[in-house]
Design a protein around this motif. Structure first.
Motif, PDB file in Angstrom:
ATOM      1  N   ASP A  33       0.996  -1.147   0.058  1.00  0.00           N
ATOM      2  CA  ASP A  33       0.134  -0.115   0.185  1.00  0.00           C
ATOM      3  C   ASP A  33       0.810   1.178  -0.167  1.00  0.00           C
ATOM      4  O   ASP A  33       0.198   2.227   0.167  1.00  0.00           O
ATOM      5  CB  ASP A  33      -1.023  -0.077   1.078  1.00  0.00           C
ATOM      6  N   LEU A  34       2.051   1.009  -0.292  1.00  0.00           N
ATOM      7  CA  LEU A  34       2.791   2.303  -0.427  1.00  0.00           C
ATOM      8  C   LEU A  34       3.435   2.614  -1.804  1.00  0.00           C
ATOM      9  O   LEU A  34       4.029   1.578  -2.622  1.00  0.00           O
ATOM     10  CB  LEU A  34       4.219   2.243   0.523  1.00  0.00           C
ATOM     11  N   SER A  35       3.158   3.665  -2.469  1.00  0.00           N
ATOM     12  CA  SER A  35       3.530   3.841  -4.141  1.00  0.00           C
ATOM     13  C   SER A  35       4.184   5.225  -4.201  1.00  0.00           C
ATOM     14  O   SER A  35       5.320   5.357  -5.098  1.00  0.00           O
ATOM     15  CB  SER A  35       2.061   3.532  -5.017  1.00  0.00           C
ATOM     16  N   ASP A  36       4.022   6.080  -3.319  1.00  0.00           N
ATOM     17  CA  ASP A  36       4.674   7.291  -3.354  1.00  0.00           C
ATOM     18  C   ASP A  36       6.189   7.330  -3.130  1.00  0.00           C
ATOM     19  O   ASP A  36       6.599   6.268  -2.237  1.00  0.00           O
ATOM     20  CB  ASP A  36       3.926   8.429  -2.367  1.00  0.00           C
ATOM     21  N   ARG A  37       7.016   7.905  -4.128  1.00  0.00           N
ATOM     22  CA  ARG A  37       8.363   7.340  -4.022  1.00  0.00           C
ATOM     23  C   ARG A  37       8.958   8.113  -2.607  1.00  0.00           C
ATOM     24  O   ARG A  37      10.024   7.240  -2.221  1.00  0.00           O
ATOM     25  CB  ARG A  37       8.936   8.339  -5.055  1.00  0.00           C
ATOM     26  N   SER A  38       8.616   9.096  -2.208  1.00  0.00           N
ATOM     27  CA  SER A  38       9.263   9.788  -0.953  1.00  0.00           C
ATOM     28  C   SER A  38       8.712   8.841   0.260  1.00  0.00           C
ATOM     29  O   SER A  38       9.745   8.690   1.091  1.00  0.00           O
ATOM     30  CB  SER A  38       8.669  11.066  -0.658  1.00  0.00           C
ATOM     31  N   ASP A  39       7.451   8.070   0.168  1.00  0.00           N
ATOM     32  CA  ASP A  39       7.082   7.638   1.254  1.00  0.00           C
ATOM     33  C   ASP A  39       7.784   6.319   1.379  1.00  0.00           C
ATOM     34  O   ASP A  39       8.410   5.727   2.270  1.00  0.00           O
ATOM     35  CB  ASP A  39       5.759   7.122   1.123  1.00  0.00           C
ATOM     36  N   VAL A  40       8.084   5.648   0.164  1.00  0.00           N
ATOM     37  CA  VAL A  40       8.701   4.411  -0.092  1.00  0.00           C
ATOM     38  C   VAL A  40      10.256   4.589   0.602  1.00  0.00           C
ATOM     39  O   VAL A  40      10.863   3.721   1.189  1.00  0.00           O
ATOM     40  CB  VAL A  40       8.723   3.802  -1.218  1.00  0.00           C
ATOM     41  N   MET A  41      10.902   5.567   0.239  1.00  0.00           N
ATOM     42  CA  MET A  41      12.470   5.868   0.710  1.00  0.00           C
ATOM     43  C   MET A  41      12.203   6.096   2.269  1.00  0.00           C
ATOM     44  O   MET A  41      13.151   5.524   3.109  1.00  0.00           O
ATOM     45  CB  MET A  41      12.925   7.037   0.051  1.00  0.00           C
ATOM     46  N   ALA A  42      11.453   7.008   2.670  1.00  0.00           N
ATOM     47  CA  ALA A  42      11.458   7.301   4.020  1.00  0.00           C
ATOM     48  C   ALA A  42      11.172   6.064   4.928  1.00  0.00           C
ATOM     49  O   ALA A  42      11.993   5.755   5.887  1.00  0.00           O
ATOM     50  CB  ALA A  42      10.388   8.384   4.387  1.00  0.00           C
ATOM     51  N   VAL A  43      10.142   5.301   4.510  1.00  0.00           N
ATOM     52  CA  VAL A  43      10.199   3.801   5.320  1.00  0.00           C
ATOM     53  C   VAL A  43      11.220   3.045   5.096  1.00  0.00           C
ATOM     54  O   VAL A  43      11.411   2.301   6.309  1.00  0.00           O
ATOM     55  CB  VAL A  43       8.617   3.359   4.807  1.00  0.00           C
ATOM     56  N   GLU A  44      11.681   2.933   4.052  1.00  0.00           N
ATOM     57  CA  GLU A  44      12.811   2.035   3.825  1.00  0.00           C
ATOM     58  C   GLU A  44      14.025   2.296   4.855  1.00  0.00           C
ATOM     59  O   GLU A  44      14.649   1.532   5.514  1.00  0.00           O
ATOM     60  CB  GLU A  44      13.333   1.807   2.661  1.00  0.00           C
ATOM     61  N   SER A  45      14.220   3.584   4.974  1.00  0.00           N
ATOM     62  CA  SER A  45      15.537   4.133   5.717  1.00  0.00           C
ATOM     63  C   SER A  45      15.054   3.698   7.067  1.00  0.00           C
ATOM     64  O   SER A  45      15.834   3.253   7.867  1.00  0.00           O
ATOM     65  CB  SER A  45      15.718   5.727   5.566  1.00  0.00           C
ATOM     66  N   LEU A 181      -1.518  10.983  14.891  1.00  0.00           N
ATOM     67  CA  LEU A 181      -0.386  11.079  14.163  1.00  0.00           C
ATOM     68  C   LEU A 181      -0.600   9.831  13.297  1.00  0.00           C
ATOM     69  O   LEU A 181      -0.612   8.560  13.855  1.00  0.00           O
ATOM     70  CB  LEU A 181       0.829  10.926  14.960  1.00  0.00           C
ATOM     71  N   SER A 182      -0.512  10.129  11.741  1.00  0.00           N
ATOM     72  CA  SER A 182      -0.408   8.837  11.045  1.00  0.00           C
ATOM     73  C   SER A 182       0.858   7.973  10.996  1.00  0.00           C
ATOM     74  O   SER A 182       1.872   8.837  11.219  1.00  0.00           O
ATOM     75  CB  SER A 182      -0.946   9.490   9.575  1.00  0.00           C
ATOM     76  N   ARG A 183       0.632   6.953  10.525  1.00  0.00           N
ATOM     77  CA  ARG A 183       2.076   6.163  10.553  1.00  0.00           C
ATOM     78  C   ARG A 183       2.997   6.819   9.320  1.00  0.00           C
ATOM     79  O   ARG A 183       4.268   6.965   9.434  1.00  0.00           O
ATOM     80  CB  ARG A 183       1.864   4.442  10.084  1.00  0.00           C
ATOM     81  N   SER A 184       2.286   7.463   8.296  1.00  0.00           N
ATOM     82  CA  SER A 184       3.150   8.117   7.149  1.00  0.00           C
ATOM     83  C   SER A 184       3.896   9.183   7.579  1.00  0.00           C
ATOM     84  O   SER A 184       4.817   9.642   7.417  1.00  0.00           O
ATOM     85  CB  SER A 184       1.992   8.419   6.036  1.00  0.00           C
ATOM     86  N   ASP A 185       2.939  10.080   8.464  1.00  0.00           N
ATOM     87  CA  ASP A 185       3.764  11.437   9.011  1.00  0.00           C
ATOM     88  C   ASP A 185       4.557  10.978   9.826  1.00  0.00           C
ATOM     89  O   ASP A 185       5.794  11.668  10.241  1.00  0.00           O
ATOM     90  CB  ASP A 185       2.696  12.224   9.853  1.00  0.00           C
ATOM     91  N   ALA A 186       4.602   9.919  10.890  1.00  0.00           N
ATOM     92  CA  ALA A 186       5.782   9.461  11.861  1.00  0.00           C
ATOM     93  C   ALA A 186       6.945   9.192  11.076  1.00  0.00           C
ATOM     94  O   ALA A 186       7.928   9.587  11.492  1.00  0.00           O
ATOM     95  CB  ALA A 186       5.061   8.264  12.598  1.00  0.00           C
ATOM     96  N   ALA A 187       6.833   8.686   9.925  1.00  0.00           N
ATOM     97  CA  ALA A 187       7.814   8.295   9.166  1.00  0.00           C
ATOM     98  C   ALA A 187       8.607   9.494   8.674  1.00  0.00           C
ATOM     99  O   ALA A 187       9.900   9.428   8.695  1.00  0.00           O
ATOM    100  CB  ALA A 187       7.710   7.646   7.590  1.00  0.00           C
ATOM    101  N   ILE A 188       8.094  10.624   8.326  1.00  0.00           N
ATOM    102  CA  ILE A 188       8.547  11.671   7.828  1.00  0.00           C
ATOM    103  C   ILE A 188       9.243  12.343   8.872  1.00  0.00           C
ATOM    104  O   ILE A 188      10.324  13.081   8.878  1.00  0.00           O
ATOM    105  CB  ILE A 188       7.560  12.704   7.065  1.00  0.00           C
ATOM    106  N   LEU A 189       8.456  12.489  10.250  1.00  0.00           N
ATOM    107  CA  LEU A 189       9.097  13.158  11.307  1.00  0.00           C
ATOM    108  C   LEU A 189      10.490  12.426  11.749  1.00  0.00           C
ATOM    109  O   LEU A 189      11.423  13.165  11.803  1.00  0.00           O
ATOM    110  CB  LEU A 189       8.225  12.929  12.456  1.00  0.00           C
ATOM    111  N   PHE A 190      10.421  11.233  11.878  1.00  0.00           N
ATOM    112  CA  PHE A 190      11.726  10.400  12.045  1.00  0.00           C
ATOM    113  C   PHE A 190      12.847  10.735  11.283  1.00  0.00           C
ATOM    114  O   PHE A 190      14.076  10.683  11.592  1.00  0.00           O
ATOM    115  CB  PHE A 190      11.405   9.122  12.324  1.00  0.00           C
ATOM    116  N   ASN A 191      12.532  10.524   9.865  1.00  0.00           N
ATOM    117  CA  ASN A 191      13.465  11.032   9.074  1.00  0.00           C
ATOM    118  C   ASN A 191      14.004  12.551   9.158  1.00  0.00           C
ATOM    119  O   ASN A 191      15.148  12.701   9.207  1.00  0.00           O
ATOM    120  CB  ASN A 191      12.934  10.917   7.489  1.00  0.00           C
ATOM    121  N   ASN A 192      13.255  13.232   9.382  1.00  0.00           N
ATOM    122  CA  ASN A 192      13.717  14.653   9.714  1.00  0.00           C
ATOM    123  C   ASN A 192      14.725  14.709  11.219  1.00  0.00           C
ATOM    124  O   ASN A 192      15.622  15.437  11.197  1.00  0.00           O
ATOM    125  CB  ASN A 192      12.681  15.739   9.956  1.00  0.00           C
TER     126      ASN A 192
END
Length: 280
Positions: A33-45, A181-192
């Motif tokens: 259920d992940l197709s957005d490029r930035s989401d894929v990279m953030a989650v994989e890291s 907090l959504s899981r998607s936003d959590a991934a962005i926060l932690f990458n930041n």
């Protein structure tokens, strides 16, 4: 022989980069259920680092929510502090977080060891409540060494404004601080967070350095399934010819191949790889 190796490496790099032209092709998706490029990279890291992962059905559930207990575990993993958990397994700080609770050590460490969280006015922590965006931003600001007196104002608005001023909430809609907090936003926060600086007493240091990790910048990842020193094809090969074995039993899914970024090492093994740009 050296010339031949250089040519082969250059060819591998070129093929990898052609497979992922900037701003065009999307990386291979690990989660259904992940197709957005930035989401894929953030989650994989974060997955490589042990901070986040998906579910047994192959999904990530980006719109799903996180509990306060789950968020505490993510903070401890980001801090590379799992080895210290034994000091907090039998401690009782909050009456509703007994040692038998699955996240007791993580919560106790985040509260007592890292001073990153606090409970409610009734003395309880409520580990199974959904964590809000405002709470998450506050916890991460404290993780970075900011104290309440440094921020002031009205919670959560002042904390979210301060978080925005240092780039912690880049890519996240901060207009709803009391929303889950959504899981998607959590991934962005932690990458930041991983790219931020820690504010110590009269000192400033990179978050990853403060967590006892070393970094190598401007690295181009050619392949994430190279053969490592242990003979397994789970090592990362970079354009300069260096090969680093993954830490633990993690292996990258290939979605970061061809990207330039920062290699994060624990000792001489890869803890994660952070692309320079997530496109957020």
């Amino acid at each position: 022989m050296k010339k031949l190796l250089s040519l082969l490496l250059a060819a591998a790099m070129a093929l990898s980069l052609l497979a992922l032209p900037a701003g065009a092709a999307e990386p291979m998706v690990r989660f259904s259920d992940l197709s957005d490029r930035s989401d894929v990279m953030a989650v994989e890291s974060l997955r490589l680092m042990g901070v986040m992962d998906g579910f047994s059905d192959g999904s990530f559930r980006p719109n799903g929510q996180l509990t306060r207990a789950q968020f505490c575990k993510m903070v401890v993993c980001a801090l590379n502090a799992e080895d210290e958990l034994g000091l907090y397994r039998t401690v009782t700080i909050y009456p509703d977080v007994k040692p038998s609770h699955w996240a007791a050590a993580y919560i106790n460490m985040a509260a007592k060891g890292k001073k990153a969280i606090s409970g409610f006015s009734d003395g309880k922590f409520y580990p199974d409540r959904t964590v809000t965006l405002g709470q998450a931003a506050t916890i991460l600001l404290r993780t970075l060494g900011y104290k309440d007196e440094n921020i002031g104002g009205v919670w959560p608005d002042s904390y979210l404004s301060f978080a925005a001023s240092i780039g912690l909430t880049d890519g996240v809609d901060t207009t709803k601080g009391n929303s889950p907090l959504s899981r998607s936003d959590a991934a962005i926060l932690f990458n930041n967070l991983l790219r931020a600086d820690v504010q110590g007493d009269k000192t400033v240091s990179n978050f990853l350095t403060a967590a006892g990790l070393t970094t190598k910048t401007d690295m181009v990842l050619v392949s994430s399934n190279a053969r490592g020193p242990d003979g397994k094809e789970t090592a990362m090969l970079f354009s300069d010819g260096s090969i680093y074995q993954m830490a633990g039993d993690k292996a990258s899914n290939g979605s970061l191949n061809g990207l330039k970024g920062t290699l994060v090492l624990e000792g001489q093994k890869v803890r994660t790889f952070l692309p320079d740009a997530l496109g957020i």
